[in-house]
Enzyme design. Structure first.
Site, PDB file in Angstrom:
ATOM      1  N   SER A 143      41.227  48.623  46.164  1.00 51.49           N
ATOM      2  CA  SER A 143      40.794  47.232  46.073  1.00 51.49           C
ATOM      3  C   SER A 143      41.141  46.553  47.382  1.00 51.49           C
ATOM      4  CB  SER A 143      41.515  46.526  44.918  1.00 51.49           C
ATOM      5  OG  SER A 143      41.328  45.116  44.969  1.00 51.49           O
ATOM      6  N   TYR A 156      49.538  43.473  40.958  1.00 52.51           N
ATOM      7  CA  TYR A 156      48.294  44.213  41.207  1.00 52.51           C
ATOM      8  C   TYR A 156      48.202  44.627  42.671  1.00 52.51           C
ATOM      9  CZ  TYR A 156      43.269  45.267  41.140  1.00 52.51           C
ATOM     10  OH  TYR A 156      42.049  45.883  41.243  1.00 52.51           O
TER      11      TYR A 156
END
Length: 258
Positions: A143, A156
């Site tokens: 990501s 995250y």
């Protein structure tokens, strides 16, 4: 540019997290590109339905229910193969958006287990099979969160940075082996489940993530990018490919038409 057809020794592609979103879209596109796809996820009904859809379309797919964080189950899964050509480490996800001061350690632990340890488990278990193919490819779907932090994203970001570092380190360690290591790092992708899962099913919070963004990325956009990278000639390694919607300049700079 025309894509290269997968070699006979490299036609099996394993896709984790294939029950929805990017994983499901990637499975469809790799199958259409000529791979025999193996769909893994915890939700057996979802991947069985997807396998049926792919097979009905004239391609080849098999469903295998699997929790990537269960190492014993992963090792058993790996015994089914002599060789595989592609491993797409897509299983992952985000939980919560609390600041570091109040973040839930259980959420952080689960994100690390899924995004990093799950990727490690599949990669370790299948690496000998990828090498044996003579033309293997490992894809890590990370990501943009793994490349730049933002408020409320600590857990995250930490997990996706771990996935990024895993891919980068593995590439150094297996250079000379017939296996490519590709990292695909998407930015804002609108899927049915990602934001909803992150916010514990709160539809209002999930919708706010994409509010005013005319065209966030779709799962198909990311799957198309993964399939393009995988189908490059064997000597071409796409080390890292970052993709964002045009409206997103960084993790924290997004144009919204409100």
């Amino acid at each position: 540019m025309a894509t290269a057809a997968p070699s006979a020794a490299s036609r099996i592609a394993v896709v984790t997290g294939a029950s929805s979103g990017i994983g499901a879209a990637t499975a469809r596109q790799l199958a259409a590109a000529g791979y025999r796809v193996v769909l893994t996820a915890r939700r057996k009904d979802r991947i069985e339905a997807l396998a049926e859809e792919i097979n009905t379309a004239g391609h080849q797919a098999t469903a295998y229910a699997l929790d990537v964080t269960d190492r014993a189950a992963v090792d058993e899964f790996a015994t089914a193969f002599k060789t595989i050509g592609v491993l797409v480490n897509n299983a992952g996800g985000a939980l919560g958006a609390d600041p570091v001061a109040t973040g839930d350690p259980a959420d952080w632990r689960q994100m690390y287990e899924t995004n990093v340890i799950g990727t490690l488990n599949l990669t370790q278990a299948l690496l000998p099979k990828l090498i044996a193919s003579g033309d293997g490819t490992i894809v890590v779907v990370s990501s943009t969160a793994g490349h730049g932090t933002y408020e409320g994203g600590g857990g995250y970001v930490a997990a996706k940075h771990g996935a990024h570092v895993l891919a980068e380190t593995l590439r150094l360690e297996i250079v000379g082996q017939p296996v490519r290591v590709i990292e695909i790092a998407p930015g804002m992708v609108k899927t049915d489940e990602f934001a909803l899962t992150r916010f514990g099913g709160d539809e209002a919070k999930a919708a706010k993530v994409y509010q005013g963004v005319a065209e966030p990325l779709t799962a198909d956009d990311v799957a198309d990018t993964i399939t393009w990278a995988v189908t490059r000639p064997a000597h071409v390694n796409v080390d890292l490919l970052v993709l964002r919607p045009r409206a997103q300049a960084s993790n924290t700079k997004v144009h919204r038409e409100l």
